[in-house]
Design a protein around this motif. Structure first.
Motif, PDB file in Angstrom:
ATOM      1  N   LEU A 251     -26.816 -38.812  -0.393  1.00 42.44           N
ATOM      2  CA  LEU A 251     -25.623 -37.962  -0.309  1.00 42.44           C
ATOM      3  C   LEU A 251     -25.165 -37.389  -1.645  1.00 42.44           C
ATOM      4  O   LEU A 251     -24.493 -36.368  -1.672  1.00 42.44           O
ATOM      5  CB  LEU A 251     -24.461 -38.761   0.304  1.00 42.44           C
TER       6      LEU A 251
ATOM      7  N   ALA B 250     -27.187 -37.545  -4.923  1.00 44.70           N
ATOM      8  CA  ALA B 250     -28.167 -37.194  -5.950  1.00 44.70           C
ATOM      9  C   ALA B 250     -28.536 -35.710  -5.937  1.00 44.70           C
ATOM     10  O   ALA B 250     -28.956 -35.175  -6.953  1.00 44.70           O
ATOM     11  CB  ALA B 250     -29.423 -38.046  -5.784  1.00 44.70           C
ATOM     12  N   GLY B 251     -28.358 -35.045  -4.776  1.00 42.03           N
ATOM     13  CA  GLY B 251     -28.670 -33.610  -4.702  1.00 42.03           C
ATOM     14  C   GLY B 251     -27.918 -32.825  -5.769  1.00 42.03           C
ATOM     15  O   GLY B 251     -28.417 -31.834  -6.302  1.00 42.03           O
ATOM     16  N   CYS B 252     -26.706 -33.240  -6.089  1.00 38.18           N
ATOM     17  CA  CYS B 252     -25.920 -32.561  -7.129  1.00 38.18           C
ATOM     18  C   CYS B 252     -25.852 -33.387  -8.415  1.00 38.18           C
ATOM     19  O   CYS B 252     -25.962 -32.846  -9.508  1.00 38.18           O
ATOM     20  CB  CYS B 252     -24.495 -32.300  -6.643  1.00 38.18           C
TER      21      CYS B 252
ATOM     22  N   PRO C  28     -17.844 -31.849  -1.863  1.00 43.73           N
ATOM     23  CA  PRO C  28     -17.341 -32.106  -0.510  1.00 43.73           C
ATOM     24  C   PRO C  28     -16.837 -33.536  -0.374  1.00 43.73           C
ATOM     25  O   PRO C  28     -17.278 -34.417  -1.110  1.00 43.73           O
ATOM     26  CB  PRO C  28     -18.579 -31.879   0.368  1.00 43.73           C
TER      27      PRO C  28
ATOM     28  N   VAL D 285     -30.658 -38.049  -9.437  1.00 38.30           N
ATOM     29  CA  VAL D 285     -31.047 -39.416  -9.060  1.00 38.30           C
ATOM     30  C   VAL D 285     -30.656 -40.395 -10.164  1.00 38.30           C
ATOM     31  O   VAL D 285     -30.218 -41.518  -9.911  1.00 38.30           O
ATOM     32  CB  VAL D 285     -32.564 -39.485  -8.782  1.00 38.30           C
TER      33      VAL D 285
ATOM     34  N   GLN E 188     -25.359 -31.732 -13.290  1.00 42.15           N
ATOM     35  CA  GLN E 188     -25.813 -30.373 -13.606  1.00 42.15           C
ATOM     36  C   GLN E 188     -24.722 -29.722 -14.452  1.00 42.15           C
ATOM     37  O   GLN E 188     -23.567 -29.700 -14.028  1.00 42.15           O
ATOM     38  CB  GLN E 188     -26.002 -29.550 -12.334  1.00 42.15           C
TER      39      GLN E 188
ATOM     40  N   GLN F  15     -17.874 -26.737  -9.396  1.00 38.47           N
ATOM     41  CA  GLN F  15     -18.047 -26.317  -8.012  1.00 38.47           C
ATOM     42  C   GLN F  15     -17.405 -27.341  -7.079  1.00 38.47           C
ATOM     43  O   GLN F  15     -17.051 -28.440  -7.505  1.00 38.47           O
ATOM     44  CB  GLN F  15     -19.520 -26.148  -7.678  1.00 38.47           C
TER      45      GLN F  15
ATOM     46  N   SER G  15     -21.403 -27.585 -13.361  1.00 36.40           N
ATOM     47  CA  SER G  15     -21.446 -27.524 -11.908  1.00 36.40           C
ATOM     48  C   SER G  15     -21.075 -28.874 -11.286  1.00 36.40           C
ATOM     49  O   SER G  15     -20.160 -28.961 -10.475  1.00 36.40           O
ATOM     50  CB  SER G  15     -22.849 -27.078 -11.500  1.00 36.40           C
TER      51      SER G  15
END
Lengths: 433, 189
Positions: free
Chosen positions: A332, A334-336, A388, A339, A344, A385, A347
């Motif tokens: 949930l 690590a995508g942003c 969520p 890992v 980023q 950004q 962001s």
């Protein structure tokens, strides 16, 4: 007959105690609702030339920013900075920031410079009206008369906002406003101008302690009167459903702060240690992002006491981590956030140097994960950004796993948060809304 | 944790896996590179534009949408998933029948370049399913649509037609709304 005499003595005695009690209460009220002697005005406003007024006006705006007045005195609906209406949830009820625009009907348009100094430094508004200590006069008490006068000069030149004040919703007996005078007798320091001209450290202390009133949120409060616990100055406190972390030099060093990073954080809202969230977001918007860099440097110098700070030192991950939590993180987060928690730039914040997992309480981690963070322009070109919220995806057990993994991996904290701890923190968070 | 996991899921009613994949694989990569399903679009890659929206069906909890670009396989392992390829139905003769949402998008010509459409289809489908269980007053349909579709970005700015199509299909489908519609809205396509 003897019995009747005894009864009458008893009644007389009780009467005497009542009289003394009333006299003491009246005395305490008079003391607590008095502003005492105040320093004379720093300037004669009637004789000020336009250029002198302009200098005072500009200084007033700086005081307004450094004092972070707008964070509480803005309209949550329109954003109008002096309109009032920001709710402040306390364990005793909710108060709303008042209209401090020069509106004669709703604001402070009829106040003199003396009136403003009394309100800011002693918590006493015209008509001997005692202000609730949510207005941080216990911190502002060291404001200089010059700064207060400059603030008055600036405020009175702003556009009046014709918005009525929203009455507080305090529980009994805290809704009896005059009783605040008794609180003042015990907790209000005497108004005393602070000399901040000595050196950078003194300037920093004035900005942190007086105008910035940082200790109001970042110090624990006493259990009896809910005043700032001065014996635990800046040691961190959970307030309004989030943790305002410890700001002592030791605690800051432990979490990897340097003076430069503090300045960056104050100026832009972002640093390797994290992004401003919760109430600090409005501190950035209304206050620190507008302050001169020299003042931010002075604050950082004071907070670190000019000590050498070790800087970023990611915590060594624990050898055993919560595997379910790791799966949740990789699935949930690590995508942003990466890992390895690398994040980023501009962001999503890195986790590996972020201080939130390092706090003694997991409440902020839980809150951010549950609620997310809205996309925000921070300041001076920085932005973040949307993050969520995951309240609909994670139960208490899963939240505990995830939080434990993050605290074990990046926080130097044990993975001992339970599902019932999470439920307790969620109750605290929800109560603050 | 090992660097790889054995990933299985039910995708569009078919069981897939176990497949040996890197643990940090994002779902969009799995769909496109491992499952050969390229209907789910990679947009921003940061969970912001929602072009990559897929549906996760959880028994008892209902359906939720998630951005496949930032949702890793470790979280979706074992779950039941729908992608845009699973929204239309196919009859015994192999004829594809678009879903009511897809038909509405076609009738309203809701898309221009079509890149964001799979995400809109999936989100609107979940909205229809939510309304089946909890109908809203007919006058509140716009609010419900806005709440559901607000995160979706269409760079051709086709929002008006997307929203009109969803409004029409909801109002025309019995059981999704209560009461009578009193609002009049201009037909914007």
């Amino acid at each position: 007959m003897a019995k009747a005499n005894g009864k009458s003595k008893w009644i007389k005695g009780l009467g005497a105690v009542a009289v003394v009690g009333v006299a003491v209460a009246a005395g305490l009220y008079l003391a607590g609702s008095s502003s005492g002697d105040i320093p004379p005005a720093s300037v004669d406003f009637a004789k000020l030339g336009p250029q002198e007024y302009d200098v005072l006006y500009k200084r007033g705006e700086q005081v307004f920013r450094a004092g972070d007045c707008a964070a509480c005195h803005s309209s949550p609906q329109t954003g109008a900075e002096l309109a009032g209406g920001v709710p402040m949830v306390t364990p005793m009820g909710t108060l709303y920031g008042t209209n401090i625009s020069p509106s004669k009907e709703h604001g402070i348009g009829n106040w003199s410079a003396d009136d403003l100094y009394r309100a800011v430094a002693t918590g006493i508004a015209p008509g001997r009206k005692v202000l609730y200590p949510a207005m941080p006069y216990a911190s502002y008490h060291q404001i200089t008369r010059g700064d207060s006068d400059a603030l008055w000069a600036w405020l009175m030149k702003q556009r009046p906002v014709e918005v009525a004040n929203k009455p507080g919703e305090m529980q009994f007996p805290f809704n009896i406003r005059p009783a605040v005078a008794l609180w003042n007798v015990v907790n209000r320091p005497a108004a005393k101008e602070f000399d901040y001209t000595v050196n950078e450290l003194a300037r920093g202390r004035y900005l942190v302690d007086t105008l910035g009133h940082c200790a109001e949120c970042h110090s624990p409060r006493t259990k009896v009167t809910f005043a700032m616990d001065t014996s635990r100055y800046l040691e961190g406190n959970t307030i309004e459903g989030s943790y305002a972390p410890a700001l002592t030099p030791g605690a800051l060093g432990e979490r990897g702060w340097t003076r430069d990073d503090l300045v960056k954080f104050f100026r832009t809202g972002l640093s390797p240690q994290g992004v401003m969230t919760f109430r600090m977001a409005s501190v950035l918007d209304h206050s620190t992002s507008h302050m001169p860099e020299a003042d931010l440097r002075a604050m950082a110098a004071y907070l670190t006491q000019n000590q050498d700070m070790p800087g970023l030192q990611p915590k060594a991950p624990q050898t055993q981590v919560n595997v379910k939590g790791e799966n949740l993180y990789v699935g949930l987060c690590a995508g942003c956030h990466g890992v390895q928690g690398e994040g980023q730039p501009h962001s999503s914040v890195p986790m590996s140097t972020n201080t939130t997992a390092m706090f003694p309480t997991p409440i902020n981690l839980i809150r951010v994960i549950r609620e997310g963070v809205e996309e925000r322009d921070l300041a001076h070109g920085e932005r973040m950004q949307t993050m969520p919220g995951f309240a609909d995806k994670l139960g208490d057990e899963e939240m505990a796993d995830l939080v434990n993994y993050m605290r074990q991996t990046w926080g130097g904290q044990p993975g001992n948060v339970t599902a019932s701890d999470v439920a307790g923190h969620v109750r605290t968070i929800e109560h603050s809304k | 944790m090992q660097d790889r996991i054995q990933f299985s899921a039910t995708i569009n009613r078919k069981k897939i896996g176990p497949v040996d994949v890197p643990k940090d694989l994002m779902m969009i990569e799995f769909l496109q590179e491992y499952a050969g399903m390229n209907g789910t679009r990679l947009g921003c890659g940061q969970g912001v534009c929602r072009a990559c929206t897929i549906i996760v069906d959880e028994p008892g909890k209902g359906s939720i949408t998630v951005p496949a670009c930032v949702t890793g396989v470790t979280w979706l392992n074992g779950k039941t998933i729908r992608t845009v390829e699973g929204i239309a139905s196919v009859d015994d003769k192999g004829v594809v029948h678009p879903s009511p949402v897809q038909k509405a998008f076609l009738e309203h010509y809701s898309f221009q370049c079509g890149y964001c459409t799979p995400g809109f289809v999936n989100s609107a489908t979940v909205l229809m399913e939510k309304l089946e269980k909890n109908p809203v007053p007919a006058d509140d349909v716009e609010k419900a649509i806005e709440q559901q579709l607000e995160p979706h970005v269409c760079r051709c700015t086709g929002y008006v037609r997307y929203y009109s199509a969803v409004r029409d299909v909801i109002l025309k489908t019995p059981g999704l709304t209560t009461g009578k519609r009193t609002k009049e809205v201009a037909n914007n396509g």
